[in-house]
Design a protein around this motif. Sequence first.
Motif, mmCIF file in Angstrom:
data_model
loop_
_atom_site.group_PDB
_atom_site.id
_atom_site.type_symbol
_atom_site.label_atom_id
_atom_site.label_comp_id
_atom_site.label_asym_id
_atom_site.label_seq_id
_atom_site.Cartn_x
_atom_site.Cartn_y
_atom_site.Cartn_z
ATOM 1 N N PRO A 1 0.787 -1.239 0.000
ATOM 2 C CA PRO A 1 0.000 0.000 0.000
ATOM 3 C C PRO A 1 0.817 1.285 0.000
ATOM 4 O O PRO A 1 0.278 2.354 -0.283
ATOM 5 C CB PRO A 1 -0.829 -0.122 1.286
ATOM 6 N N THR A 2 2.115 1.209 0.308
ATOM 7 C CA THR A 2 2.954 2.416 0.313
ATOM 8 C C THR A 2 3.594 2.698 -1.041
ATOM 9 O O THR A 2 4.326 3.678 -1.183
ATOM 10 C CB THR A 2 4.066 2.275 1.371
ATOM 11 N N MET A 3 3.319 1.864 -2.041
ATOM 12 C CA MET A 3 3.890 2.092 -3.372
ATOM 13 C C MET A 3 3.379 3.400 -3.952
ATOM 14 O O MET A 3 2.282 3.849 -3.632
ATOM 15 C CB MET A 3 3.533 0.940 -4.313
ATOM 16 N N ARG A 4 4.155 3.992 -4.858
ATOM 17 C CA ARG A 4 3.771 5.274 -5.455
ATOM 18 C C ARG A 4 2.689 5.109 -6.498
ATOM 19 O O ARG A 4 1.906 6.016 -6.744
ATOM 20 C CB ARG A 4 5.005 5.936 -6.073
ATOM 21 N N SER A 5 2.629 3.939 -7.162
ATOM 22 C CA SER A 5 1.609 3.725 -8.187
ATOM 23 C C SER A 5 0.937 2.372 -7.981
ATOM 24 O O SER A 5 1.580 1.409 -7.557
ATOM 25 C CB SER A 5 2.235 3.795 -9.590
ATOM 26 N N HIS A 6 -0.360 2.333 -8.244
ATOM 27 C CA HIS A 6 -1.161 1.110 -8.114
ATOM 28 C C HIS A 6 -1.039 0.495 -6.724
ATOM 29 O O HIS A 6 -1.118 -0.727 -6.555
ATOM 30 C CB HIS A 6 -0.758 0.087 -9.185
ATOM 31 N N ALA A 7 -0.847 1.340 -5.712
ATOM 32 C CA ALA A 7 -0.675 0.853 -4.345
ATOM 33 C C ALA A 7 -1.923 0.116 -3.873
ATOM 34 O O ALA A 7 -3.048 0.567 -4.082
ATOM 35 C CB ALA A 7 -0.377 2.024 -3.406
ATOM 36 N N GLY A 8 -1.724 -1.029 -3.224
ATOM 37 C CA GLY A 8 -2.815 -1.791 -2.641
ATOM 38 C C GLY A 8 -3.588 -2.653 -3.623
ATOM 39 O O GLY A 8 -4.505 -3.365 -3.221
ATOM 40 N N GLN A 9 -3.238 -2.612 -4.892
ATOM 41 C CA GLN A 9 -3.985 -3.377 -5.885
ATOM 42 C C GLN A 9 -3.498 -4.819 -5.971
ATOM 43 O O GLN A 9 -2.343 -5.124 -5.682
ATOM 44 C CB GLN A 9 -3.878 -2.724 -7.264
ATOM 45 N N ILE A 10 -4.402 -5.702 -6.387
ATOM 46 C CA ILE A 10 -4.032 -7.062 -6.738
ATOM 47 C C ILE A 10 -3.540 -7.044 -8.177
ATOM 48 O O ILE A 10 -4.167 -6.439 -9.047
ATOM 49 C CB ILE A 10 -5.231 -8.013 -6.594
ATOM 50 N N ALA A 11 -2.418 -7.705 -8.425
ATOM 51 C CA ALA A 11 -1.784 -7.606 -9.737
ATOM 52 C C ALA A 11 -1.125 -8.916 -10.123
ATOM 53 O O ALA A 11 -0.821 -9.765 -9.276
ATOM 54 C CB ALA A 11 -0.733 -6.487 -9.731
ATOM 55 N N SER B 1 -12.637 -3.980 1.856
ATOM 56 C CA SER B 1 -11.743 -5.048 1.423
ATOM 57 C C SER B 1 -10.418 -4.978 2.187
ATOM 58 O O SER B 1 -10.185 -4.066 2.980
ATOM 59 C CB SER B 1 -11.466 -4.926 -0.074
ATOM 60 N N ARG B 2 -9.537 -5.935 1.895
ATOM 61 C CA ARG B 2 -8.193 -5.949 2.473
ATOM 62 C C ARG B 2 -7.190 -5.175 1.619
ATOM 63 O O ARG B 2 -6.009 -5.108 1.972
ATOM 64 C CB ARG B 2 -7.681 -7.389 2.601
ATOM 65 N N ASN B 3 -7.638 -4.583 0.539
ATOM 66 C CA ASN B 3 -6.698 -3.934 -0.379
ATOM 67 C C ASN B 3 -5.896 -2.814 0.269
ATOM 68 O O ASN B 3 -4.756 -2.570 -0.088
ATOM 69 C CB ASN B 3 -7.450 -3.353 -1.584
ATOM 70 N N ASN B 4 -6.527 -2.096 1.201
ATOM 71 C CA ASN B 4 -5.869 -0.919 1.805
ATOM 72 C C ASN B 4 -5.491 0.060 0.706
ATOM 73 O O ASN B 4 -4.368 0.561 0.643
ATOM 74 C CB ASN B 4 -4.652 -1.321 2.624
ATOM 75 N N GLU B 5 -6.476 0.310 -0.145
ATOM 76 C CA GLU B 5 -6.267 1.088 -1.369
ATOM 77 C C GLU B 5 -7.096 2.362 -1.312
ATOM 78 O O GLU B 5 -8.263 2.324 -0.941
ATOM 79 C CB GLU B 5 -6.673 0.223 -2.562
ATOM 80 N N ARG B 6 -6.512 3.465 -1.701
ATOM 81 C CA ARG B 6 -7.207 4.748 -1.697
ATOM 82 C C ARG B 6 -7.399 5.237 -3.121
ATOM 83 O O ARG B 6 -6.471 5.204 -3.923
ATOM 84 C CB ARG B 6 -6.404 5.811 -0.914
#
Length: 247
Positions: free
Chosen positions: A86-96, A240-245
Amino acid sequence: MQIFPDLPHDFPGHNTELAPAKAPVWMHRLIDRIHTGRMVDPLSGSEPIGQTEATKRAAVLMLFSGSETSFDLPNDASVLLTHRTPTMRSHAGQIAFPGGRIDPTDVNAVDCAFREAWEETGLDRRTATPLVQLNEVHIRATGYPVSPILGHWHTPSPVAVASPHETDEVFDAPLYDLIDPKNRLVVGWKQWHGPAFRVNDYIIWGFTGGLLSAILDTAGWATDWDANRIYDLENTLSTSRNNERMR
């Protein structure tokens, strides 16, 4: 979070040639339809995307595992996925899918997909067979062209988080869980909408969700599900568990 204490060695430049003839029987119809131009559009129902710099190309590895002796989709069929930190600069928290930018040292997109999978999960590329390279798909947020590499994991080996700053979970998603109508939905945000999945309390959406949905439809593995109701993406992610904003 299971992390590799010592990342296994990769074999750059090896196993980079597509070998569709080595696919298990249950993947034959999928590969035939891809080769004959009958692949379902993974961006169907979405607004168009602009072009971008040709130098910013990437590749992802869509790695499927499952019994090689089955004629139909086997009960143990699954696909390798990661949860982006989730701390990534891009696509943080996504399933990939494992993947990333094609480097000048990569032989081709297959080499890139395997290298990135090794960097993120410790995957031993010798345990998998690259089968098909799909047409480029453009990431909606950036427009970057991505080459999906479809592969079969003929000899599954241990994988785990190999790069914690990029990925904080690595797992196999059972295909029958993804096919289950209760785990399928359509999510929308602003003018965009697209297919999504629930798995392990995560929401798979966007580029990854679109590709998975297209694969299930193209292969004839999908069953009827409610594709008419559109769920608000932000609300759906909040539970969800994504922790995505959303930005």
